[in-house]
Design a protein around this motif. Structure first.
Motif, PDB file in Angstrom:
ATOM      1  N   TRP A 301     -39.141 -14.573 -34.498  1.00  0.00           N
ATOM      2  CA  TRP A 301     -40.027 -13.427 -34.247  1.00  0.00           C
ATOM      3  C   TRP A 301     -39.580 -12.643 -33.013  1.00  0.00           C
ATOM      4  CZ3 TRP A 301     -44.979 -16.941 -34.227  1.00  0.00           C
ATOM      5  CH2 TRP A 301     -45.171 -17.482 -35.505  1.00  0.00           C
ATOM      6  N   LEU A 302     -39.304 -13.347 -31.921  1.00  0.00           N
ATOM      7  CA  LEU A 302     -38.898 -12.644 -30.694  1.00  0.00           C
ATOM      8  C   LEU A 302     -37.523 -12.007 -30.854  1.00  0.00           C
ATOM      9  CD1 LEU A 302     -40.215 -15.059 -27.897  1.00  0.00           C
ATOM     10  CD2 LEU A 302     -41.278 -12.983 -28.801  1.00  0.00           C
ATOM     11  N   ALA A 303     -36.634 -12.655 -31.622  1.00  0.00           N
ATOM     12  CA  ALA A 303     -35.330 -12.051 -31.887  1.00  0.00           C
ATOM     13  C   ALA A 303     -35.492 -10.743 -32.664  1.00  0.00           C
ATOM     14  CB  ALA A 303     -34.446 -13.020 -32.655  1.00  0.00           C
ATOM     15  N   LEU A 304     -36.423 -10.698 -33.626  1.00  0.00           N
ATOM     16  CA  LEU A 304     -36.668  -9.469 -34.380  1.00  0.00           C
ATOM     17  C   LEU A 304     -37.173  -8.359 -33.462  1.00  0.00           C
ATOM     18  CD1 LEU A 304     -38.292 -10.920 -37.624  1.00  0.00           C
ATOM     19  CD2 LEU A 304     -36.198  -9.562 -37.511  1.00  0.00           C
ATOM     20  N   LEU A 305     -38.039  -8.696 -32.519  1.00  0.00           N
ATOM     21  CA  LEU A 305     -38.508  -7.683 -31.551  1.00  0.00           C
ATOM     22  C   LEU A 305     -37.351  -7.205 -30.680  1.00  0.00           C
ATOM     23  CD1 LEU A 305     -41.938  -9.233 -30.476  1.00  0.00           C
ATOM     24  CD2 LEU A 305     -41.525  -7.416 -32.145  1.00  0.00           C
ATOM     25  N   ALA A 306     -36.473  -8.141 -30.275  1.00  0.00           N
ATOM     26  CA  ALA A 306     -35.307  -7.748 -29.478  1.00  0.00           C
ATOM     27  C   ALA A 306     -34.351  -6.887 -30.295  1.00  0.00           C
ATOM     28  CB  ALA A 306     -34.582  -8.998 -28.969  1.00  0.00           C
ATOM     29  N   ALA A 374     -36.818   0.499 -26.454  1.00  0.00           N
ATOM     30  CA  ALA A 374     -35.987   1.694 -26.597  1.00  0.00           C
ATOM     31  C   ALA A 374     -34.551   1.358 -26.971  1.00  0.00           C
ATOM     32  CB  ALA A 374     -36.015   2.490 -25.294  1.00  0.00           C
ATOM     33  N   LYS A 375     -34.093   0.166 -26.566  1.00  0.00           N
ATOM     34  CA  LYS A 375     -32.689  -0.182 -26.789  1.00  0.00           C
ATOM     35  C   LYS A 375     -32.600  -1.526 -27.506  1.00  0.00           C
ATOM     36  CE  LYS A 375     -28.209  -0.528 -24.450  1.00  0.00           C
ATOM     37  NZ  LYS A 375     -27.505  -0.497 -23.151  1.00  0.00           N
ATOM     38  N   PRO A 376     -32.452  -1.512 -28.832  1.00  0.00           N
ATOM     39  CA  PRO A 376     -32.366  -2.774 -29.572  1.00  0.00           C
ATOM     40  C   PRO A 376     -31.133  -3.579 -29.182  1.00  0.00           C
ATOM     41  CG  PRO A 376     -32.846  -0.945 -31.045  1.00  0.00           C
ATOM     42  CD  PRO A 376     -32.485  -0.344 -29.723  1.00  0.00           C
ATOM     43  N   LEU A 389     -34.261 -18.173 -27.996  1.00  0.00           N
ATOM     44  CA  LEU A 389     -35.429 -17.761 -27.219  1.00  0.00           C
ATOM     45  C   LEU A 389     -35.014 -17.145 -25.888  1.00  0.00           C
ATOM     46  CD1 LEU A 389     -37.720 -20.838 -27.956  1.00  0.00           C
ATOM     47  CD2 LEU A 389     -38.266 -18.465 -28.533  1.00  0.00           C
ATOM     48  N   ARG A 390     -34.073 -17.783 -25.214  1.00  0.00           N
ATOM     49  CA  ARG A 390     -33.634 -17.275 -23.903  1.00  0.00           C
ATOM     50  C   ARG A 390     -33.032 -15.881 -24.026  1.00  0.00           C
ATOM     51  NH1 ARG A 390     -28.838 -17.209 -21.506  1.00  0.00           N
ATOM     52  NH2 ARG A 390     -27.904 -18.650 -23.006  1.00  0.00           N
ATOM     53  N   LEU A 391     -32.115 -15.703 -24.975  1.00  0.00           N
ATOM     54  CA  LEU A 391     -31.456 -14.404 -25.122  1.00  0.00           C
ATOM     55  C   LEU A 391     -32.443 -13.313 -25.534  1.00  0.00           C
ATOM     56  CD1 LEU A 391     -28.206 -15.603 -26.912  1.00  0.00           C
ATOM     57  CD2 LEU A 391     -28.328 -14.564 -24.644  1.00  0.00           C
ATOM     58  N   ALA A 392     -33.343 -13.640 -26.461  1.00  0.00           N
ATOM     59  CA  ALA A 392     -34.312 -12.646 -26.925  1.00  0.00           C
ATOM     60  C   ALA A 392     -35.276 -12.250 -25.813  1.00  0.00           C
ATOM     61  CB  ALA A 392     -35.082 -13.195 -28.123  1.00  0.00           C
ATOM     62  N   ILE A 393     -35.809 -13.234 -25.087  1.00  0.00           N
ATOM     63  CA  ILE A 393     -36.777 -12.933 -24.027  1.00  0.00           C
ATOM     64  C   ILE A 393     -36.113 -12.172 -22.884  1.00  0.00           C
ATOM     65  CG2 ILE A 393     -38.282 -13.975 -22.281  1.00  0.00           C
ATOM     66  CD1 ILE A 393     -38.798 -16.241 -24.343  1.00  0.00           C
ATOM     67  N   GLU A 394     -34.901 -12.544 -22.536  1.00  0.00           N
ATOM     68  CA  GLU A 394     -34.215 -11.830 -21.449  1.00  0.00           C
ATOM     69  C   GLU A 394     -33.960 -10.381 -21.824  1.00  0.00           C
ATOM     70  OE1 GLU A 394     -30.764 -14.106 -20.380  1.00  0.00           O
ATOM     71  OE2 GLU A 394     -31.955 -15.738 -19.506  1.00  0.00           O
ATOM     72  N   HIS A 395     -33.610 -10.119 -23.081  1.00  0.00           N
ATOM     73  CA  HIS A 395     -33.400  -8.736 -23.508  1.00  0.00           C
ATOM     74  C   HIS A 395     -34.725  -7.960 -23.486  1.00  0.00           C
ATOM     75  CE1 HIS A 395     -31.325  -5.418 -25.538  1.00  0.00           C
ATOM     76  NE2 HIS A 395     -32.463  -5.259 -26.216  1.00  0.00           N
ATOM     77  N   LEU A 396     -35.764  -8.558 -24.000  1.00  0.00           N
ATOM     78  CA  LEU A 396     -37.072  -7.896 -23.985  1.00  0.00           C
ATOM     79  C   LEU A 396     -37.525  -7.638 -22.555  1.00  0.00           C
ATOM     80  CD1 LEU A 396     -38.822  -9.963 -26.798  1.00  0.00           C
ATOM     81  CD2 LEU A 396     -38.237  -7.531 -26.920  1.00  0.00           C
TER      82      LEU A 396
END
Length: 555
Positions: A301-306, A374-376, A389-396
């Motif tokens: 889910w968080l990866a999809l948001l990222a 703004a920046k996927p 999780l780490r990569l997705a949350i850090e990007h978000l």
């Protein structure tokens, strides 16, 4: 999805193009689970009804009838069928290997033995009890329990003749015991996969768990629940799914779409999504059918948001296993806590009932956020839950509207810190010895307790292992990546040195605690024996031989 969705806007046309994209999930090879059945059936229930159903099934189905009661089991025959009258049944197993044991006034006996065929198994069970004898939310393959429902009974009678032969299914899961947080040193920690499994396929075997591949039916809630990634879905692997979803969202953007909603559903709700929700929902809602909605968790889910989705919506049916739905709802709460700590709307993650959405097809999506980041992200993701999780949350977090330093999370979340009462902690390192994920570490030559917050999954093993009750868990999320992954000292002391040779060993608080606990012990009533406790292991042995103390030959 065969029902064509509206495409009257640029978003709708972009959706149509994205949905036409070939599915690119290559998938890794997985093991095959094989059932073998000769069709041997046991019918449990009232005798006349059971025999009437046996007649309907015909002579081709080898059938035994069990008529439960408190009496001793008595075998007999009627209409050419074996009938066992008596005994309170307990059923275990699955297609091709069911065992039925009977509780009797004389103890436990197997139905096979009572029926004159000891050591054999039943392939199929038709349980006519008002309350099913097997309590699984999702019963084993080959077990039918209509519980008075005529439609379910007819469905069972239609299926049973087809359940002879060999049947194959994929092994849905992979399990890595090396990072499992279930137990250590005889202490039970995390039980989330056991609690979330609707088929009761997962059991504790000491410090690890065991998954019965024959009982597992791929609900996937164990994977969503597992905090360390020890349990992973194999059909498909999460990295293969996310690689496809990255291309899927990219195709939507390339065709002119922006910030879509990803609507995750399985085959059970596909008709509702296509025919009832589809015509009314915004044209930037992208339906995504997966094998099981329970297998797609917080990391996806968080990866999809990222990757640019403005919201992820998970559709569950009213007939979905309660354990699976409960776990999905818990994961949504954890994810919402992390997102709110960055200023994103909590509705970015939503779980809905297909029935409630169908009752309001034009309005269920009204509370969803209007825009995503703004920046996927463009990065590929590994097949590692914590790394995703780490990569997705850090990007978000880098693109968050209102990021905080930390945020509190609901109890049970797999993120957080531990707090140590320095006045109680003796630095015995019992917590370090049980930590399954290297969140706790000793300080080498120095008496130090170090903690790396990102590694911690809040399993509770350290808290339970501490003999001084000095540790408490605190669920939260720390957004600073450097601080989150940097070891920090929770407690330290100067080392205590051997009173004989001066070698450092242990800590003063540990020695004082040990002396206090042993002050009433008969072996430590004189000054020499108490002084011996303050020596290193080498000096202690030498002193015992010199003085001829307890345990020394000839003393």
């Amino acid at each position: 999805m065969t029902h064509e969705l509206p495409a009257t806007s640029s978003a709708g046309r972009a959706r149509a193009q994205a949905l036409q994209m070939p599915v690119s999930i290559e998938g890794q090879p997985t093991s095959i689970v094989t059932y073998k059945s000769s069709g041997r059936l046991v019918i449990v229930g009232e005798e006349d009804l059971a025999l009437s159903l046996a007649r309907r099934l015909g002579e081709a189905i080898p059938c035994t009838v069990l008529v439960p009661s408190a009496a001793r089991p008595e075998p007999g025959t009627r209409e050419g069928r074996v009938v066992v009258r008596g005994g309170r049944p307990e059923i275990e197993g699955r297609l091709g290997r069911f065992t039925v044991n009977l509780e009797t006034p004389d103890g436990t006996v197997s139905l096979s033995e009572a029926a004159g065929n000891p050591g054999s198994f039943f392939d199929l069970v038709l349980d006519l009890s008002p309350v099913p004898l097997m309590t699984h939310e999702v019963p084993p393959v080959g077990y039918y329990a209509p519980a008075g429902d005529d439609a379910k009974l007819e469905k069972a009678l239609a299926e049973i003749p087809e359940m002879s032969g060999e049947f194959e299914k994929p092994k849905y899961f992979n399990y890595n015991p090396d990072i499992c947080a279930h137990g250590g040193s005889g202490i039970v920690g995390c039980t989330r996969c056991i609690d979330a499994c609707p088929t009761l396929a997962i059991t504790s075997i000491g410090e690890k768990v065991s998954v019965d591949p024959y009982l597992c039916q791929g609900a996937g809630s164990c994977v969503a629940a597992c905090p360390s990634g020890a349990m992973s879905y194999a059909f498909p692997a999460v990295s293969d799914l996310l690689a496809h979803l990255k291309l899927f969202l990219g195709a939507f953007r390339d065709a002119g779409g922006e910030s879509p909603v990803v609507l995750i559903h399985d085959a059970w709700s596909s008709k509702t999504v296509a025919e009832t929700l589809g015509p009314e929902m915004p044209e930037d809602v992208l339906p995504l059918e997966v094998e099981e909605v329970g297998s797609v968790g917080l990391d996806t889910w968080l990866a999809l948001l990222a990757y640019g989705a403005r919201a992820v919506v998970v559709v569950v049916t009213d007939t979905a296993p309660r354990r699976m739905v409960t776990e999905i709802e818990a994961q949504v709460l954890f994810g919402r806590g992390i997102l709110e700590g960055m200023g994103f709307p909590p509705e970015s993650l939503t779980v809905i009932s297909s029935a409630s959405a169908a009752a309001d097809p034009a309005g269920w999506w009204g509370a969803l956020p209007a825009a995503g980041i703004a920046k996927p992200a463009r990065f590929a993701l590994p097949d590692d839950k914590r790394a995703i999780l780490r990569l997705a949350i850090e990007h978000l977090h880098r693109h968050a509207p209102a990021p905080r330093k930390t945020t509190e999370l609901p109890a049970g979340a797999p993120f957080g810190e531990i707090k140590v009462d320095k006045n109680a902690c003796t630095l015995c390192m019992g917590c370090v010895s049980v930590c399954p994920v290297a969140a706790l570490d000793a300080g080498g030559d120095l008496p130090q307790l170090k903690f790396t917050e990102w590694n911690c999954v809040q399993c509770g093993l350290c808290e339970k292992a501490c003999p001084e009750d000095a540790i408490t868990l605190h669920t939260r999320f720390l957004y600073d990546a450097e601080l989150r992954q940097q070891p920090r000292i929770l407690n330290e002391e100067q080392p205590f040195c051997c009173v004989a040779c001066g070698k450092p060993f242990g800590t003063r608080s540990l020695l004082e605690s040990m002396l206090k606990k042993l002050e009433g012990h008969w072996m430590f009533q004189d000054e020499a024996s108490r002084r011996r406790l303050q020596m290193c292991e080498h000096c202690r042995v030498k002193d015992m031989f010199k003085s001829g103390g307890p345990g020394v030959p000839g003393a």
